[in-house]
Write an enzyme that holds these catalytic residues in place. Sequence first.
Site, PDB file in Angstrom:
ATOM      1  N   HIS A  74       0.845  -1.199   0.000  1.00  0.00           N
ATOM      2  CA  HIS A  74       0.000   0.000   0.000  1.00  0.00           C
ATOM      3  C   HIS A  74       0.880   1.247   0.000  1.00  0.00           C
ATOM      4  O   HIS A  74       1.921   1.289   0.667  1.00  0.00           O
ATOM      5  CB  HIS A  74      -0.930   0.005   1.223  1.00  0.00           C
ATOM      6  N   GLU A 111      -3.769   2.071  -7.309  1.00  0.00           N
ATOM      7  CA  GLU A 111      -4.188   3.214  -6.500  1.00  0.00           C
ATOM      8  C   GLU A 111      -3.222   4.369  -6.740  1.00  0.00           C
ATOM      9  O   GLU A 111      -2.145   4.423  -6.111  1.00  0.00           O
ATOM     10  CB  GLU A 111      -4.151   2.843  -5.009  1.00  0.00           C
TER      11      GLU A 111
HETATM   12  P1  13P Z   1      -9.520   6.579  -0.239  1.00  0.00           P
HETATM   13  O1  13P Z   1     -10.696   5.796  -0.802  1.00  0.00           O
HETATM   14  O2  13P Z   1      -9.790   7.173   1.094  1.00  0.00           O
HETATM   15  O3  13P Z   1      -8.988   7.527  -1.251  1.00  0.00           O
HETATM   16  O4  13P Z   1      -8.351   5.489   0.023  1.00  0.00           O
HETATM   17  C1  13P Z   1      -8.022   4.588  -0.971  1.00  0.00           C
HETATM   18  C2  13P Z   1      -7.088   3.583  -0.414  1.00  0.00           C
HETATM   19  O5  13P Z   1      -5.952   3.915  -0.091  1.00  0.00           O
HETATM   20  C3  13P Z   1      -7.570   2.223  -0.227  1.00  0.00           C
HETATM   21  O6  13P Z   1      -6.524   1.360   0.086  1.00  0.00           O
END
Ligand code: 13P
Length: 235
Positions: free
Chosen positions: A89, A158
């Site tokens: 992450h 992400e």
């Molecule tokens: P948000 O949906 O708060 O932008 O976070 C995304 C995330 O990091 C999920 O792992």
Amino acid sequence: MIIAGNFKANHTRASTAEYLSALDSLSDQKKEEDSIVIFPPFTALDNYNLKNIKIGAQNGYPAEKGSYTGEICLEALSEFDIDTILIGHSERRHILKEPQDFIVRKYEFFKRNNFNIFYCVGEPIEIRQKGIESVMNYIDKQLENIDVGYQNLVIAYEPVWAIGTGLTASVEDIEEVHKAIRERVETPILYGGSVNASNAADILNSSFVDGVLVGGASLVAEEFYKIIKASANIS
Ligand code: 13P
């Protein structure tokens, strides 16, 4: 579709239990083939009796057990039958400075233990501004030495600049990156970064998107359920 919620360092043990019980009942209507996964904080791991939700760990140290102060190892996760983990992450890469070689060690360890691995990749804003080629070069480095042929792998794309900022990548950007990742892996590819009840349907209906990984908008069961409904086309 895979609809996953990452609580990060939010929710207590008590509020997680309440949340899971509420979401589990609501989710009786989910589409059969959809999976719902929640990653609560470690202090809220437990043997929940859930019909529709799978629980995963937000992190894990790559060892059975041992002298790793502040970490959680396999033995502790196994007590709660956890077999799903988030690795790579961006908050661990950037805030906690986890380097790629350590991430690879974690990946190998949890792969050896047959975990479902949600492996996160994504570029910071300065790379995005340089265009798709730079974005894919960056992501390729995050995939370096990661066995992308592992059968229990899920990739979560992400973009760092979209996490917790309210800025979502456009559907075109998401499709472009997911298509390029799809050329590299055969496993499901989730999008994460400011997904919420309003934009979920568009994102889930995009090409090359197999689900979403949601932070902020996963924290309230009824709100998160709207995203699950968006996947099932339930109004
Ligand atoms: P948000 O949906 O708060 O932008 O976070 C995304 C995330 O990091 C999920 O792992």
